[in-house]
Scaffold this motif. Sequence first.
Motif, PDB file in Angstrom:
ATOM      1  N   GLN A  10       0.832  -1.206   0.000  1.00 29.26           N
ATOM      2  CA  GLN A  10       0.000   0.000   0.000  1.00 29.26           C
ATOM      3  C   GLN A  10       0.866   1.255   0.000  1.00 29.26           C
ATOM      4  O   GLN A  10       0.578   2.225  -0.712  1.00 29.26           O
ATOM      5  CB  GLN A  10      -0.933   0.014   1.212  1.00 29.26           C
ATOM      6  N   ILE A  11       1.934   1.239   0.783  1.00 29.60           N
ATOM      7  CA  ILE A  11       2.862   2.371   0.818  1.00 29.60           C
ATOM      8  C   ILE A  11       3.471   2.588  -0.562  1.00 29.60           C
ATOM      9  O   ILE A  11       3.560   3.717  -1.053  1.00 29.60           O
ATOM     10  CB  ILE A  11       3.958   2.158   1.878  1.00 29.60           C
ATOM     11  N   MET A  12       3.893   1.498  -1.201  1.00 30.77           N
ATOM     12  CA  MET A  12       4.505   1.609  -2.523  1.00 30.77           C
ATOM     13  C   MET A  12       3.511   2.138  -3.556  1.00 30.77           C
ATOM     14  O   MET A  12       3.880   2.954  -4.405  1.00 30.77           O
ATOM     15  CB  MET A  12       5.062   0.254  -2.971  1.00 30.77           C
ATOM     16  N   GLU A  13       2.280   1.708  -3.499  1.00 36.51           N
ATOM     17  CA  GLU A  13       1.277   2.195  -4.445  1.00 36.51           C
ATOM     18  C   GLU A  13       1.045   3.692  -4.258  1.00 36.51           C
ATOM     19  O   GLU A  13       0.971   4.445  -5.239  1.00 36.51           O
ATOM     20  CB  GLU A  13      -0.017   1.411  -4.277  1.00 36.51           C
ATOM     21  N   THR A  14       0.964   4.137  -3.020  1.00 35.29           N
ATOM     22  CA  THR A  14       0.791   5.564  -2.741  1.00 35.29           C
ATOM     23  C   THR A  14       2.018   6.353  -3.193  1.00 35.29           C
ATOM     24  O   THR A  14       1.890   7.411  -3.817  1.00 35.29           O
ATOM     25  CB  THR A  14       0.544   5.791  -1.235  1.00 35.29           C
ATOM     26  N   ALA A  15       3.205   5.832  -2.899  1.00 33.49           N
ATOM     27  CA  ALA A  15       4.438   6.507  -3.301  1.00 33.49           C
ATOM     28  C   ALA A  15       4.510   6.646  -4.814  1.00 33.49           C
ATOM     29  O   ALA A  15       4.905   7.704  -5.334  1.00 33.49           O
ATOM     30  CB  ALA A  15       5.653   5.746  -2.772  1.00 33.49           C
ATOM     31  N   ARG A  16       4.146   5.608  -5.545  1.00 25.19           N
ATOM     32  CA  ARG A  16       4.143   5.669  -7.011  1.00 25.19           C
ATOM     33  C   ARG A  16       3.174   6.746  -7.512  1.00 25.19           C
ATOM     34  O   ARG A  16       3.492   7.494  -8.436  1.00 25.19           O
ATOM     35  CB  ARG A  16       3.765   4.318  -7.613  1.00 25.19           C
ATOM     36  N   ASP A  17       2.000   6.819  -6.888  1.00 27.95           N
ATOM     37  CA  ASP A  17       1.014   7.822  -7.284  1.00 27.95           C
ATOM     38  C   ASP A  17       1.575   9.234  -7.163  1.00 27.95           C
ATOM     39  O   ASP A  17       1.259  10.110  -7.973  1.00 27.95           O
ATOM     40  CB  ASP A  17      -0.255   7.709  -6.430  1.00 27.95           C
ATOM     41  N   TYR A  18       2.403   9.462  -6.150  1.00 29.09           N
ATOM     42  CA  TYR A  18       2.973  10.788  -5.895  1.00 29.09           C
ATOM     43  C   TYR A  18       4.420  10.921  -6.374  1.00 29.09           C
ATOM     44  O   TYR A  18       5.075  11.914  -6.104  1.00 29.09           O
ATOM     45  CB  TYR A  18       2.884  11.120  -4.405  1.00 29.09           C
ATOM     46  N   ARG A  19       4.905   9.889  -7.070  1.00 29.66           N
ATOM     47  CA  ARG A  19       6.281   9.870  -7.590  1.00 29.66           C
ATOM     48  C   ARG A  19       7.313  10.097  -6.492  1.00 29.66           C
ATOM     49  O   ARG A  19       8.266  10.862  -6.646  1.00 29.66           O
ATOM     50  CB  ARG A  19       6.450  10.892  -8.702  1.00 29.66           C
ATOM     51  N   ILE A  20       7.128   9.407  -5.374  1.00 30.63           N
ATOM     52  CA  ILE A  20       8.033   9.494  -4.226  1.00 30.63           C
ATOM     53  C   ILE A  20       8.951   8.279  -4.226  1.00 30.63           C
ATOM     54  O   ILE A  20       8.493   7.149  -4.392  1.00 30.63           O
ATOM     55  CB  ILE A  20       7.235   9.541  -2.904  1.00 30.63           C
TER      56      ILE A  20
END
Length: 66
Positions: A10-20
């Motif tokens: 879930q963290i990785m999916e959110t990070a990808r969405d925000y390009r983090i």
Amino acid sequence: MSEQQKQLLQIMETARDYRIKVIAEGIERKVVAEYCEEIGVDLVQGYLFGKPDPLPMKGPLFICNK
């Protein structure tokens, strides 16, 4: 899939969405490092790769396969 794996995904999916970029710390086992690579964690660090050094590094060290 364990609860920790679900949370990390879930963290990785959110990070990808925000390009983090994501750094996983405390990696001590190969299976954990492999899972991090599988889901796209950008950088990992931990005892698996080397023990802490009491002296500070002389310069930056960047290891990235992307």
